[in-house]
Design a protein around this motif. Structure first.
Motif, PDB file in Angstrom:
ATOM      1  N   SER A 165       0.833  -1.198   0.000  1.00 54.60           N
ATOM      2  CA  SER A 165       0.000   0.000   0.000  1.00 54.60           C
ATOM      3  C   SER A 165       0.871   1.252   0.000  1.00 54.60           C
ATOM      4  CB  SER A 165      -0.904   0.007   1.241  1.00 54.60           C
ATOM      5  OG  SER A 165      -0.124   0.240   2.402  1.00 54.60           O
ATOM      6  N   VAL A 166       0.236   2.392  -0.169  1.00 58.19           N
ATOM      7  CA  VAL A 166       0.946   3.668  -0.131  1.00 58.19           C
ATOM      8  C   VAL A 166       1.415   3.974   1.292  1.00 58.19           C
ATOM      9  CG1 VAL A 166       0.713   6.159  -0.470  1.00 58.19           C
ATOM     10  CG2 VAL A 166      -0.317   4.570  -2.111  1.00 58.19           C
ATOM     11  N   SER A 167       0.569   3.662   2.293  1.00 56.02           N
ATOM     12  CA  SER A 167       0.883   4.010   3.686  1.00 56.02           C
ATOM     13  C   SER A 167       1.945   3.122   4.301  1.00 56.02           C
ATOM     14  CB  SER A 167      -0.391   3.927   4.536  1.00 56.02           C
ATOM     15  OG  SER A 167      -0.797   2.569   4.684  1.00 56.02           O
ATOM     16  N   GLY A 168       2.054   1.883   3.822  1.00 54.93           N
ATOM     17  CA  GLY A 168       2.980   0.930   4.422  1.00 54.93           C
ATOM     18  C   GLY A 168       2.434   0.242   5.654  1.00 54.93           C
ATOM     19  N   GLY A 169       1.173   0.517   5.988  1.00 54.99           N
ATOM     20  CA  GLY A 169       0.601  -0.046   7.212  1.00 54.99           C
ATOM     21  C   GLY A 169      -0.546  -1.008   6.996  1.00 54.99           C
ATOM     22  N   ALA A 170      -0.663  -1.567   5.782  1.00 49.01           N
ATOM     23  CA  ALA A 170      -1.757  -2.496   5.493  1.00 49.01           C
ATOM     24  C   ALA A 170      -1.370  -3.899   5.949  1.00 49.01           C
ATOM     25  CB  ALA A 170      -2.073  -2.490   4.000  1.00 49.01           C
ATOM     26  N   ALA A 243      -5.994  -9.265  -1.934  1.00 53.69           N
ATOM     27  CA  ALA A 243      -5.682  -8.955  -0.537  1.00 53.69           C
ATOM     28  C   ALA A 243      -4.197  -9.179  -0.243  1.00 53.69           C
ATOM     29  CB  ALA A 243      -6.547  -9.810   0.390  1.00 53.69           C
ATOM     30  N   TRP A 244      -3.643 -10.263  -0.761  1.00 50.22           N
ATOM     31  CA  TRP A 244      -2.211 -10.503  -0.606  1.00 50.22           C
ATOM     32  C   TRP A 244      -1.403  -9.378  -1.249  1.00 50.22           C
ATOM     33  CZ3 TRP A 244       0.014 -13.701   2.623  1.00 50.22           C
ATOM     34  CH2 TRP A 244      -0.584 -14.909   2.983  1.00 50.22           C
ATOM     35  N   ASP A 245      -1.801  -8.968  -2.447  1.00 52.65           N
ATOM     36  CA  ASP A 245      -1.026  -7.981  -3.196  1.00 52.65           C
ATOM     37  C   ASP A 245      -1.024  -6.617  -2.512  1.00 52.65           C
ATOM     38  OD1 ASP A 245       0.506  -7.248  -5.539  1.00 52.65           O
ATOM     39  OD2 ASP A 245      -1.263  -6.125  -6.193  1.00 52.65           O
ATOM     40  N   GLU A 246      -2.109  -6.291  -1.807  1.00 55.92           N
ATOM     41  CA  GLU A 246      -2.247  -4.977  -1.173  1.00 55.92           C
ATOM     42  C   GLU A 246      -1.611  -4.917   0.209  1.00 55.92           C
ATOM     43  OE1 GLU A 246      -6.448  -4.634  -1.213  1.00 55.92           O
ATOM     44  OE2 GLU A 246      -6.569  -4.465  -3.414  1.00 55.92           O
ATOM     45  N   ALA A 247      -1.112  -6.044   0.716  1.00 51.27           N
ATOM     46  CA  ALA A 247      -0.598  -6.092   2.095  1.00 51.27           C
ATOM     47  C   ALA A 247       0.852  -5.623   2.171  1.00 51.27           C
ATOM     48  CB  ALA A 247      -0.715  -7.511   2.643  1.00 51.27           C
ATOM     49  N   ASP A 248       1.181  -5.003   3.306  1.00 47.03           N
ATOM     50  CA  ASP A 248       2.557  -4.616   3.622  1.00 47.03           C
ATOM     51  C   ASP A 248       3.174  -5.520   4.689  1.00 47.03           C
ATOM     52  OD1 ASP A 248       2.627  -2.070   2.073  1.00 47.03           O
ATOM     53  OD2 ASP A 248       1.059  -1.504   3.494  1.00 47.03           O
ATOM     54  N   LEU A 249       2.324  -6.173   5.464  1.00 45.19           N
ATOM     55  CA  LEU A 249       2.783  -6.955   6.617  1.00 45.19           C
ATOM     56  C   LEU A 249       1.805  -8.088   6.859  1.00 45.19           C
ATOM     57  CD1 LEU A 249       4.597  -7.294   9.184  1.00 45.19           C
ATOM     58  CD2 LEU A 249       3.067  -5.674  10.326  1.00 45.19           C
ATOM     59  N   ALA A 268       6.268 -16.468   0.120  1.00 42.23           N
ATOM     60  CA  ALA A 268       6.260 -16.521  -1.343  1.00 42.23           C
ATOM     61  C   ALA A 268       5.980 -15.148  -1.939  1.00 42.23           C
ATOM     62  CB  ALA A 268       5.222 -17.528  -1.822  1.00 42.23           C
ATOM     63  N   ARG A 269       5.264 -14.317  -1.196  1.00 38.15           N
ATOM     64  CA  ARG A 269       4.928 -12.971  -1.672  1.00 38.15           C
ATOM     65  C   ARG A 269       5.878 -11.905  -1.119  1.00 38.15           C
ATOM     66  NH1 ARG A 269       0.613 -16.150  -1.869  1.00 38.15           N
ATOM     67  NH2 ARG A 269      -0.934 -15.776  -3.491  1.00 38.15           N
ATOM     68  N   GLY A 270       6.915 -12.346  -0.395  1.00 36.58           N
ATOM     69  CA  GLY A 270       7.898 -11.407   0.097  1.00 36.58           C
ATOM     70  C   GLY A 270       7.388 -10.451   1.150  1.00 36.58           C
ATOM     71  N   LEU A 271       6.490 -10.925   2.018  1.00 36.46           N
ATOM     72  CA  LEU A 271       5.947 -10.060   3.057  1.00 36.46           C
ATOM     73  C   LEU A 271       6.698 -10.242   4.369  1.00 36.46           C
ATOM     74  CD1 LEU A 271       2.097 -10.445   2.505  1.00 36.46           C
ATOM     75  CD2 LEU A 271       3.451  -8.365   2.200  1.00 36.46           C
ATOM     76  N   PRO A 272       7.028  -9.152   5.049  1.00 40.43           N
ATOM     77  CA  PRO A 272       7.522  -9.288   6.425  1.00 40.43           C
ATOM     78  C   PRO A 272       6.421  -9.876   7.292  1.00 40.43           C
ATOM     79  CG  PRO A 272       7.067  -6.992   5.913  1.00 40.43           C
ATOM     80  CD  PRO A 272       6.896  -7.752   4.635  1.00 40.43           C
ATOM     81  N   ILE A 273       6.821 -10.575   8.353  1.00 39.90           N
ATOM     82  CA  ILE A 273       5.872 -11.350   9.150  1.00 39.90           C
ATOM     83  C   ILE A 273       6.029 -11.010  10.623  1.00 39.90           C
ATOM     84  CG2 ILE A 273       5.266 -13.701   9.898  1.00 39.90           C
ATOM     85  CD1 ILE A 273       6.346 -14.656   7.131  1.00 39.90           C
ATOM     86  N   VAL A 274       4.894 -10.909  11.310  1.00 46.10           N
ATOM     87  CA  VAL A 274       4.871 -10.929  12.769  1.00 46.10           C
ATOM     88  C   VAL A 274       4.012 -12.130  13.153  1.00 46.10           C
ATOM     89  CG1 VAL A 274       4.130  -9.768  14.887  1.00 46.10           C
ATOM     90  CG2 VAL A 274       5.190  -8.439  13.045  1.00 46.10           C
ATOM     91  N   CYS A 275       4.589 -13.054  13.911  1.00 41.96           N
ATOM     92  CA  CYS A 275       3.875 -14.278  14.260  1.00 41.96           C
ATOM     93  C   CYS A 275       4.220 -14.689  15.679  1.00 41.96           C
ATOM     94  CB  CYS A 275       4.201 -15.399  13.276  1.00 41.96           C
ATOM     95  SG  CYS A 275       5.913 -15.974  13.324  1.00 41.96           S
ATOM     96  N   THR A 276       3.625 -15.765  16.121  1.00 39.02           N
ATOM     97  CA  THR A 276       3.923 -16.308  17.444  1.00 39.02           C
ATOM     98  C   THR A 276       4.874 -17.495  17.308  1.00 39.02           C
ATOM     99  OG1 THR A 276       2.181 -17.981  17.538  1.00 39.02           O
ATOM    100  CG2 THR A 276       1.562 -15.712  18.136  1.00 39.02           C
ATOM    101  N   THR A 277       5.297 -17.985  18.446  1.00 34.20           N
ATOM    102  CA  THR A 277       6.136 -19.183  18.488  1.00 34.20           C
ATOM    103  C   THR A 277       5.290 -20.431  18.756  1.00 34.20           C
ATOM    104  OG1 THR A 277       6.557 -18.773  20.839  1.00 34.20           O
ATOM    105  CG2 THR A 277       8.173 -17.907  19.263  1.00 34.20           C
ATOM    106  N   GLY A 278       3.991 -20.352  18.521  1.00 34.50           N
ATOM    107  CA  GLY A 278       3.096 -21.462  18.825  1.00 34.50           C
ATOM    108  C   GLY A 278       3.263 -22.642  17.903  1.00 34.50           C
ATOM    109  N   GLY A 279       3.632 -23.791  18.440  1.00 37.33           N
ATOM    110  CA  GLY A 279       3.787 -24.996  17.636  1.00 37.33           C
ATOM    111  C   GLY A 279       4.927 -24.852  16.646  1.00 37.33           C
ATOM    112  N   ALA A 280       4.644 -25.169  15.374  1.00 35.69           N
ATOM    113  CA  ALA A 280       5.681 -25.164  14.344  1.00 35.69           C
ATOM    114  C   ALA A 280       5.895 -23.800  13.707  1.00 35.69           C
ATOM    115  CB  ALA A 280       5.327 -26.177  13.262  1.00 35.69           C
TER     116      ALA A 280
END
Length: 352
Positions: A165-170, A243-249, A268-280
């Motif tokens: 996105s333009v804002s970088g916050g999507a 939706a994937w294409d418009e995402a920044d994170l 695969a889409r080169g998105l930075p990720i914030v996730c948990t350590t839950g399971g795998a």
């Protein structure tokens, strides 16, 4: 005559990672020399009624006797010993994640599922799992000998890099709304980030756990975030691709994942990720592509999101690491090959 009968509960078209995995196996196993027939089991698993257990017993018992029975773990782990003991077939279990580790179960349900799955796995000639994490859990907690386990991680299709996105916050989250997905924790975290410019789209069925979906919608309203968080429900392929294409994170607040196929899609889409350590999940997403927090910790999740949303240079570095990791992920043909080898081995051992 099929070499393999793949028994799957419910509607094969259901939009979840587990069903997507099953669909790809049905599509690709013939290219690896196995004739496969789909067998539909009742959709009430893992909490099947007596009538549905009886129907499952009949359907499993009437499969070709020389075919290997590959049974999806959503049903296999809940099949009672009374059902399985008289199914005189070579059985292979496909475990996406142990049933007793589903969030929201009461103690009685957890004990019952742990007992039934342990007993069922003892009868399986081979067990196929989708991550080394699940393999370790089955070996340590369910008594499955490691040499009987094959790890067939989900494949990831190549995909265009997200333009953002333009804002970088999507932000984007993908997965059916259920207690295990941790979306309530995500909303709580985002309530602390009102000073930042962000938006969130949650893509996934609102029908699989309607009470949880209602709680999530209430939480969004109560925090005054209705203009910033959209519960999109299920989307068709074109809308999901957009939706994937418009995402920044990409955000994955799950409390537990047997693998986390959407993390692979995000890479695969080169998105930075914030996730948990839950399971795998922690092992699926590499450290340079993802910030990881303890499952259920809303303040930690808020801090990670604030860090990424507030630092464009960090997002760019994580995005590049994510893209490179996505290129190294296994493809679906790799997955099908591992599964085919495990099935052939089970059939050969039974013949001996």
């Amino acid at each position: 005559m099929p070499d393999v009968v793949f028994a799957i509960p419910g509607d094969l078209a259901t939009r979840t990672g587990g069903y997507a995995y099953d669909r790809r196996l049905l599509e690709l196993l013939p290219a690896h020399g196995l004739a496969v027939r789909h067998l539909r089991l009742p959709g009430s698993f893992p909490f099947a009624s007596v009538a549905d257990l009886s129907e499952s017993y009949y359907r499993l018992r009437t499969t070709p006797p020389d075919a290997v029975l590959l049974i999806d773990g959503l049903a296999y782990g809940a099949l009672t010993d009374l059902v399985l003991k008289d199914v005189d077939r070579t059985m292979v279990a496909l475990v996406h994640h142990p049933l007793a580790l589903e969030t929201g179960l009461n103690d009685r349900q957890q004990r019952a599922l742990r007992h039934s799955e342990t007993a069922a796995l003892a009868r399986a000639a081979r067990v196929i799992v989708t991550s080394p994490t699940t393999a370790a859990i089955l070996a340590s907690d369910y008594g499955v000998a490691p040499e009987r386990i094959a790890v067939a991680e989900p494949g990831t299709d190549r995909a265009p890099i997200a333009r953002g996105s333009v804002s970088g916050g999507a932000m984007l989250a993908v997965g059916a709304v259920s207690p295990r997905k941790g979306y309530g924790v995500l909303v709580e975290a985002l309530a602390a980030l009102r000073d930042l410019d962000w938006s969130l789209v949650i893509v996934g069925s609102l029908e699989r756990a309607p009470e949880e979906a209602a709680r999530l919608a209430d939480a969004v309203r109560e925090h005054g975030l209705s203009e910033r968080i959209r519960l999109a429900g299920e989307l068709d392929e074109a809308a999901l691709a957009a939706a994937w294409d418009e995402a920044d994170l990409f955000v994955a607040p799950s409390l537990f994942e047997g693998y986390g196929m959407v993390l692979g899609e995000a890479m695969a889409r080169g998105l930075p990720i914030v996730c948990t350590t839950g399971g795998a999940a922690s092992a699926t997403a590499p450290d340079d592509a993802a910030l990881k927090v303890t499952p259920g910790d809303a303040p930690a999740l808020a801090a990670a999101l604030r860090r990424v949303l507030g630092d464009a240079a960090l997002r760019r570095r994580m995005a590049e690491a994510s893209r490179l990791a996505g290129e190294r992920l296994p493809r679906w043909d790799d997955t099908a090959r591992i599964v085919a080898d495990a099935l052939r081995l089970a059939k050969a051992e039974a013949a001996r």
